[in-house]
Motif scaffolding. Sequence first.
Motif, mmCIF file in Angstrom:
data_model
loop_
_atom_site.group_PDB
_atom_site.id
_atom_site.type_symbol
_atom_site.label_atom_id
_atom_site.label_comp_id
_atom_site.label_asym_id
_atom_site.label_seq_id
_atom_site.Cartn_x
_atom_site.Cartn_y
_atom_site.Cartn_z
ATOM 1 N N ASP A 29 0.829 -1.199 0.000
ATOM 2 C CA ASP A 29 0.000 0.000 0.000
ATOM 3 C C ASP A 29 0.870 1.258 0.000
ATOM 4 O O ASP A 29 0.645 2.185 -0.773
ATOM 5 C CB ASP A 29 -0.912 -0.023 1.227
ATOM 6 C CG ASP A 29 -1.751 1.222 1.354
ATOM 7 O OD1 ASP A 29 -2.857 1.232 0.778
ATOM 8 O OD2 ASP A 29 -1.303 2.183 2.001
ATOM 9 N N ASP A 30 1.878 1.273 0.840
ATOM 10 C CA ASP A 30 2.774 2.420 0.943
ATOM 11 C C ASP A 30 3.591 2.610 -0.336
ATOM 12 O O ASP A 30 3.770 3.733 -0.807
ATOM 13 C CB ASP A 30 3.694 2.240 2.146
ATOM 14 C CG ASP A 30 4.379 3.528 2.539
ATOM 15 O OD1 ASP A 30 3.694 4.573 2.571
ATOM 16 O OD2 ASP A 30 5.586 3.490 2.811
ATOM 17 N N HIS A 34 3.514 5.972 -2.746
ATOM 18 C CA HIS A 34 4.713 6.769 -3.023
ATOM 19 C C HIS A 34 5.103 6.735 -4.496
ATOM 20 O O HIS A 34 5.595 7.730 -5.026
ATOM 21 C CB HIS A 34 5.881 6.288 -2.162
ATOM 22 C CG HIS A 34 5.762 6.708 -0.743
ATOM 23 N ND1 HIS A 34 6.014 7.985 -0.317
ATOM 24 C CD2 HIS A 34 5.385 6.013 0.360
ATOM 25 C CE1 HIS A 34 5.808 8.068 0.983
ATOM 26 N NE2 HIS A 34 5.425 6.879 1.419
ATOM 27 N N ALA A 35 4.891 5.627 -5.160
ATOM 28 C CA ALA A 35 5.289 5.507 -6.563
ATOM 29 C C ALA A 35 4.374 6.288 -7.497
ATOM 30 O O ALA A 35 4.851 6.928 -8.439
ATOM 31 C CB ALA A 35 5.316 4.038 -6.969
ATOM 32 N N PHE A 36 3.086 6.234 -7.247
ATOM 33 C CA PHE A 36 2.134 6.823 -8.179
ATOM 34 C C PHE A 36 1.387 8.030 -7.627
ATOM 35 O O PHE A 36 0.690 8.705 -8.372
ATOM 36 C CB PHE A 36 1.117 5.765 -8.622
ATOM 37 C CG PHE A 36 1.766 4.590 -9.310
ATOM 38 C CD1 PHE A 36 2.319 4.722 -10.571
ATOM 39 C CD2 PHE A 36 1.824 3.359 -8.687
ATOM 40 C CE1 PHE A 36 2.909 3.644 -11.205
ATOM 41 C CE2 PHE A 36 2.408 2.271 -9.314
ATOM 42 C CZ PHE A 36 2.959 2.420 -10.577
ATOM 43 N N GLY A 37 1.500 8.272 -6.333
ATOM 44 C CA GLY A 37 0.804 9.407 -5.731
ATOM 45 C C GLY A 37 -0.681 9.180 -5.543
ATOM 46 O O GLY A 37 -1.428 10.122 -5.315
ATOM 47 N N THR A 40 -4.406 5.854 -1.069
ATOM 48 C CA THR A 40 -4.779 4.456 -0.858
ATOM 49 C C THR A 40 -5.645 4.338 0.399
ATOM 50 O O THR A 40 -5.711 5.270 1.202
ATOM 51 C CB THR A 40 -3.518 3.583 -0.712
ATOM 52 O OG1 THR A 40 -2.743 4.092 0.362
ATOM 53 C CG2 THR A 40 -2.697 3.611 -1.991
ATOM 54 N N PRO A 41 -6.311 3.218 0.579
ATOM 55 C CA PRO A 41 -7.196 3.070 1.744
ATOM 56 C C PRO A 41 -6.495 3.295 3.082
ATOM 57 O O PRO A 41 -7.068 3.899 3.987
ATOM 58 C CB PRO A 41 -7.706 1.635 1.620
ATOM 59 C CG PRO A 41 -7.630 1.333 0.172
ATOM 60 C CD PRO A 41 -6.422 2.071 -0.321
ATOM 61 N N LEU A 42 -5.261 2.834 3.224
ATOM 62 C CA LEU A 42 -4.578 3.036 4.505
ATOM 63 C C LEU A 42 -4.221 4.499 4.739
ATOM 64 O O LEU A 42 -4.215 4.960 5.877
ATOM 65 C CB LEU A 42 -3.325 2.168 4.586
ATOM 66 C CG LEU A 42 -3.577 0.679 4.761
ATOM 67 C CD1 LEU A 42 -2.258 -0.076 4.844
ATOM 68 C CD2 LEU A 42 -4.421 0.397 5.973
ATOM 69 N N ASP A 43 -3.947 5.253 3.674
ATOM 70 C CA ASP A 43 -3.686 6.683 3.828
ATOM 71 C C ASP A 43 -4.941 7.408 4.292
ATOM 72 O O ASP A 43 -4.879 8.306 5.136
ATOM 73 C CB ASP A 43 -3.203 7.289 2.510
ATOM 74 C CG ASP A 43 -1.869 6.738 2.089
ATOM 75 O OD1 ASP A 43 -1.024 6.507 2.965
ATOM 76 O OD2 ASP A 43 -1.678 6.532 0.879
#
Length: 61
Positions: A29-30, A34-37, A40-43
């Motif tokens: 998820d992280d 970080h790769a695509f900006g 995500t659900p956890l963010d």
Amino acid sequence: MRRARGAPRASLLVGHRGLALVGVLVALDDALEHAFGWPTPLDLLWSRWLYPAVRVVEGAV
């Protein structure tokens, strides 16, 4: 009924394997965030629920 020697447990989310699986999913998820900006659900969970709760517990509010 007894479990046969070497037979897998009934649930995957038991013990060290479950903890490792959760860690891999959080890392994935992280990495995607970080790769695509992409958010995500956890963010979203962190920004809406966990971070405000941590601030309250720390007394920073």
